[in-house]
Motif scaffolding. Structure first.
Motif, mmCIF file in Angstrom:
data_model
loop_
_atom_site.group_PDB
_atom_site.id
_atom_site.type_symbol
_atom_site.label_atom_id
_atom_site.label_comp_id
_atom_site.label_asym_id
_atom_site.label_seq_id
_atom_site.Cartn_x
_atom_site.Cartn_y
_atom_site.Cartn_z
ATOM 1 N N LEU A 169 2.481 10.448 -14.619
ATOM 2 C CA LEU A 169 3.006 9.175 -15.074
ATOM 3 C C LEU A 169 4.302 9.418 -15.817
ATOM 4 O O LEU A 169 4.492 10.462 -16.447
ATOM 5 N N THR A 170 5.183 8.445 -15.697
ATOM 6 C CA THR A 170 6.428 8.482 -16.458
ATOM 7 C C THR A 170 6.359 7.330 -17.462
ATOM 8 O O THR A 170 5.432 6.514 -17.396
ATOM 9 N N PRO A 171 7.305 7.205 -18.364
ATOM 10 C CA PRO A 171 7.255 6.074 -19.295
ATOM 11 C C PRO A 171 7.213 4.736 -18.563
ATOM 12 O O PRO A 171 6.578 3.795 -19.006
ATOM 13 N N LYS A 172 7.836 4.649 -17.383
ATOM 14 C CA LYS A 172 7.960 3.350 -16.692
ATOM 15 C C LYS A 172 7.088 3.224 -15.460
ATOM 16 O O LYS A 172 7.172 2.231 -14.736
ATOM 17 N N GLY A 173 6.296 4.257 -15.149
ATOM 18 C CA GLY A 173 5.457 4.107 -13.968
ATOM 19 C C GLY A 173 4.890 5.414 -13.467
ATOM 20 O O GLY A 173 4.505 6.280 -14.254
ATOM 21 N N ILE A 174 4.850 5.522 -12.145
ATOM 22 C CA ILE A 174 4.182 6.658 -11.512
ATOM 23 C C ILE A 174 5.179 7.468 -10.696
ATOM 24 O O ILE A 174 6.009 6.902 -9.976
ATOM 25 N N ASP A 185 5.447 13.200 -3.409
ATOM 26 C CA ASP A 185 6.560 13.270 -2.440
ATOM 27 C C ASP A 185 7.893 12.964 -3.121
ATOM 28 O O ASP A 185 8.897 12.766 -2.452
ATOM 29 N N GLY A 186 7.886 12.891 -4.437
ATOM 30 C CA GLY A 186 9.119 12.676 -5.174
ATOM 31 C C GLY A 186 9.444 11.216 -5.435
ATOM 32 O O GLY A 186 10.270 10.909 -6.287
ATOM 33 N N SER A 187 8.751 10.306 -4.726
ATOM 34 C CA SER A 187 9.053 8.891 -4.927
ATOM 35 C C SER A 187 8.453 8.403 -6.239
ATOM 36 O O SER A 187 7.567 9.045 -6.814
ATOM 37 N N GLU A 188 8.954 7.284 -6.708
ATOM 38 C CA GLU A 188 8.452 6.707 -7.959
ATOM 39 C C GLU A 188 8.058 5.257 -7.755
ATOM 40 O O GLU A 188 8.515 4.603 -6.811
ATOM 41 N N LEU A 189 7.188 4.792 -8.618
ATOM 42 C CA LEU A 189 6.770 3.380 -8.586
ATOM 43 C C LEU A 189 6.810 2.845 -10.013
ATOM 44 O O LEU A 189 6.158 3.380 -10.904
ATOM 45 N N VAL A 221 0.841 -1.197 0.000
ATOM 46 C CA VAL A 221 0.000 0.000 0.000
ATOM 47 C C VAL A 221 0.872 1.241 0.000
ATOM 48 O O VAL A 221 1.849 1.337 0.743
ATOM 49 N N ARG A 222 0.567 2.173 -0.914
ATOM 50 C CA ARG A 222 1.155 3.510 -0.839
ATOM 51 C C ARG A 222 0.013 4.430 -0.451
ATOM 52 O O ARG A 222 -0.897 4.639 -1.228
ATOM 53 N N SER A 223 0.076 4.954 0.750
ATOM 54 C CA SER A 223 -1.021 5.767 1.248
ATOM 55 C C SER A 223 -0.559 7.193 1.488
ATOM 56 O O SER A 223 0.624 7.436 1.745
#
Lengths: 588, 588
Positions: free
Chosen positions: B479-484, B488-492, B470-472
């Protein structure tokens, strides 16, 4: 305040009966019955459908079954009532393997009729109400199989990698009702329906067909018709209902499938059945084979000398679909029972010229009269008094066949008075009326021979008005190129002859599929051994071969109208379930 | 002996109330209520669905309606009982044109809540029970039309030579339930179902979908599920049931049919509706148009900047069918309500790597807990106490929306204690839990916004175990080419992104089919005006636009879960029937 005396009396009788059975004192048990007594049992004691008539028969049955059945826990299930000057009470009981229910009727403190029936097998109860399935396995499960995936897997496996425990031949109300019962009991079954869709056995009948029995009598198990359902269901609407029923009840109904042959292997204790499944040959190996091919068997084609020279069209009522192609034609209808009347009306409505040939007298009752006097416990009024279908079924089943003629005769005494004018007018038209050899009317004809009666929904007034001509008291001697020659020398010109001559016994279907030898061993179906024409003695007390073990291992008959299919399907299913579970089922 | 005091009290109150109404003394009538009082009316007085809150509102309503309604014949329909320290009683009454029923609740002799609802329109009762159709015209009739011929003629004529009085857009439970009610009332209607078969709206949902509400809550009108039906219906089984229902109830359901456009002619007082019927363009002219396109409107596609550069697959939950093609893939599920949880479990069970992105807190209740505490009156136990579906529906409807938060808050106080350990563990996993702004839990969220809740049937334990990440408390920035990329600056990293972001208001469907202007005039559907986020005030006391007249003549919304569709379809149908019959229906 309700009268508690009947309940006290019934309770005392039941306690004494239980004590006698506990003590294995069969004489004491039988002494609680009147001399003229009846005990009808559905499976509970006999693993059979049997009526013991008289104390001696009861003693004999108890001696053979008491040790195995170990009955117990006899208890009244409701307040007793006084009916027809006797005390009547419902009760429950148990045996070693089952829970049961019954109805007793006392007269002067002794039992006139006792009815016992298995309700359910212990440890094999249907999953319903509070015990219904959850429908989903909550939680997370990487091997999860959804409902539709499981159904598809089951459908693909059954009959190929897995064998059905039971094969049902026929997907009308009999086959579907039994299929539904078996499904709820977890007995793998396949139903073979020869037509393209479930329900087609009704759809394919003649255009104007509408059920002659009322809706309250016609419910299928588990899914009653809704409250707005018509009193008399039109045949195509019944077809749709049956098709829906097969789907919603999740029955494995193979359509466009016919049973080509079946043979029983006494060693393997299973059948080898050759099936044409929509053009593909499939061999099935069920443990049990049930014929549910209709109340009766194949069409009865009467011998008509000269049929080869007759230049018109000759067909059986089962082939008759729609009168409109006979407009303006001279049509002879041979037979004056239900289908003879319905076909005659359909032809008349289509503008044909109709002559009905009546070979023997017919029992006719007006529909309104029968609904009001004969179907009283299956009615809106009965529902208002708390008598639902299940209760009404039990009340009907609790009366032994041997006692039906007495009450039916009384009913027809009333009917003849009520409709005297109608019967006079019908007789004056030349139509021959009877009420059976012993004046017991329609229902006894239905049970004894399944023929010779008509619930009047309109044909009789057409006959009275001369719109449908009747030739009565003559026999067909031979057909001529242009029509029929009768045994009194008279002739009838006909473009079309329709034999509404009924159906043969279901065991003729067995002869066609299994063998003549097995069919003869099993013998005819239906009839009570009443001694009237077409129902030879000796007296049996129950319907021949129906819903119970037959002379052929693992061969069963399920049939009858919607009501009989509904009620007795439960007992066929319980017999099969017990055998599948390895429960001892010694047949008495 | 039952306590007769409550009945005496209720009877006295009802007599005083009737007398005040008879005298047209609105002040005296209002004086029979507590200061803090509610009168909920379904059509009987208001020809609307309205709750009058407080004596002044009651006086105002009565002044406007009493002369037209002419209520009479107020009578208790059962013994009154004491519930929650107040007297509760059911009653019946009549108006000039209808028979009605209701429930009153007294406290200290005065009325706290009154509920009145139309049962049936006089002279337009449904034909059921003893009043059911006969199904056949007995007698002989050369113009006889059989049931199937009449059905075929009706199907051929309706929408071509004859116009339906009502057109229903949507053949899910809402459209079919309403269609069935209209059929029984004799209102010609066509249902447009966009899919190939009735029931496909359920079949087409994701593979593992199973109803989260129990069977006792889910019955359709007229045909209850049988006793062996599972507690939680799998979606394909529900699809089959709906398809059967449409057939057996003889609904005119046009499949593969979509509504292209609709325009209302104020002069003609009818709609012109352009329909694509299986590829053929048909123009219909119904008097009324009902949107039954689901509890909510079109899928809510949230704005995802960068969606055009994202190289993976992006879909909405409404397009998600089966997780098995995502095995081994990194899947991001945006949304943490019902569909977000269900889709996450389905993906996990299929072997995907799942991250659930929770944008706002969710109300979670364990299914077992909710069944036991929240669905008490829709249960096997309630049935055993004589509370069937109809009675339970009336009990639920008799409580005004304004009083629900109080009892719901009490329910959730119990639930939080009972499942404290579960909630602790779920919170520790990083999942954000709430029970609504005012701690009133799931049902109030459902009524206010229809979003933000989950009945836990397994997902929560996967979240607790870390099987579903869970990312809450983060928002998707782009969106980026490879994800989200989050705010908060983090990526998935993600191969697949599934938006489980719910649905728009049903009035957006109106915008698409009728016009933006009409949609704006009508305004959003659903919600109570509670003032919480996405349900702005002012307080309405009833659901916006649902099941009642809207700002657009002859435009209606029918929707909700199975239970709401069942209950409120009756009132939509009665409103349409009254209008068809020319009964005055002044809307208050």
């Amino acid at each position: 305040m309700s009268d508690t005396a009947p309940t006290r009396q019934a309770s005392a009788w039941l306690a004494a009966f239980a004590a006698a059975l506990d003590a294995r004192d069969t004489a004491a048990a039988a002494d609680l019955f009147l001399d003229d007594c009846y005990w009808r049992d559905l499976l509970a004691f006999t693993w059979n459908i049997r009526t013991m008539e008289g104390q001696a028969a009861i003693i004999e049955m108890l001696k053979a079954t008491l040790d195995g059945r170990r009955p117990s826990a006899w208890s009244l299930s409701r307040e007793a009532t006084v009916e027809n000057s006797g005390v009547e009470a419902g009760f429950t009981f148990e045996t070693a393997v089952a829970r049961g229910e019954g109805i007793l009727r006392l007269r002067d403190g002794k039992c006139r009729t006792l009815f016992t029936a298995v309700s359910e097998l212990k440890g094999h109860e249907e999953k319903k109400g509070a015990g219904r399935p959850l429908g989903v396995r909550h939680g997370a499960d990487r091997g999860r199989e959804t409902w539709s995936e499981r159904r598809r897997r089951e459908e693909a496996a059954l009959g190929s990698t897995e064998q059905p425990y039971c094969l049902i031949v026929g997907g009308g109300q009999g086959g579907l009702a039994l299929g539904a019962r078996l499904r709820q009991l977890g007995v793998p079954a396949i139903i073979l329906e020869k037509n393209a869709r479930a329900g087609d056995s009704w759809r394919n009948r003649y255009r104007s067909l509408v059920l002659h029995d009322p809706v309250w009598y016609d419910h299928l198990p588990y899914m009653p018709f809704p409250e707005h359902w018509p009193v008399f269901t039109p045949k195509d609407k019944m077809g749709d209902w049956l098709e829906m029923y097969a789907r919603v009840m999740e029955l494995n109904c193979w359509t466009s499938s016919t049973c080509l042959s079946a043979a029983y292997d006494d060693g393997e204790k299973s059948w080898t059945v050759e099936v044409d499944r929509a053009g593909e040959r499939v061999v099935l190996k069920p443990k049990h084979l049930v014929f549910a091919t209709g109340a009766y068997g194949p069409p009865r084609m009467i011998d008509l000398p000269g049929a080869d020279v007759f230049e018109g069209e000759l067909l059986h009522s089962s082939q008759y679909a729609d009168g409109r192609r006979f407009r303006g034609k001279a049509c002879a209808v041979i037979g004056a029972a239900s289908s003879g009347h319905d076909v005659s009306v359909d032809l008349w409505e289509s503008g044909a010229d109709v002559t009905m040939i009546q070979r023997s007298p017919t029992t006719v009752v007006k529909s309104d009269t029968l609904m009001e006097l004969g179907f009283e416990i299956y009615s809106e009024q009965a529902l208002a008094r708390g008598i639902g279908t299940d209760k009404a079924d039990m009340m009907v089943a609790s009366t032994p066949f041997a006692l039906l003629p007495e009450s039916q005769k009384a009913l027809y005494d009333r009917i003849r008075v009520r409709d005297a004018d109608f019967y006079d007018r019908l007789r004056q038209s030349g139509f021959a009326i009877d009420f059976g050899d012993d004046e017991t009317g329609l229902m006894m004809k239905a049970y004894r021979t399944g023929s010779g009666y008509y619930i009047d929904v309109g044909a009789s007034e057409l006959i009275i008005a001369g719109e449908i001509t009747v030739r009565s008291g003559v026999a067909v001697e031979r057909l001529t190129p242009k029509g029929i020659q009768f045994d009194d020398g008279s002739e009838l010109a006909a473009d079309v002859i329709i034999s509404c001559t009924g159906y043969q016994s279901m065991h003729e279907t067995v002869a066609a599929i299994v063998s003549r030898e097995v069919a003869d061993k099993v013998g005819p179906c239906w009839g009570l051994g009443s001694g009237v024409r077409n129902d030879p003695g000796p007296w049996l007390g129950e319907l021949r071969n129906m819903w119970k073990p037959t002379a052929q291992d693992a061969l069963w008959f399920q049939g009858g109208n919607l009501a009989l299919s509904r009620f007795y399907s439960k007992f066929v299913a319980l017999q099969l379930k017990a055998r599948m579970e390895g429960i001892a089922t010694p047949v008495y």
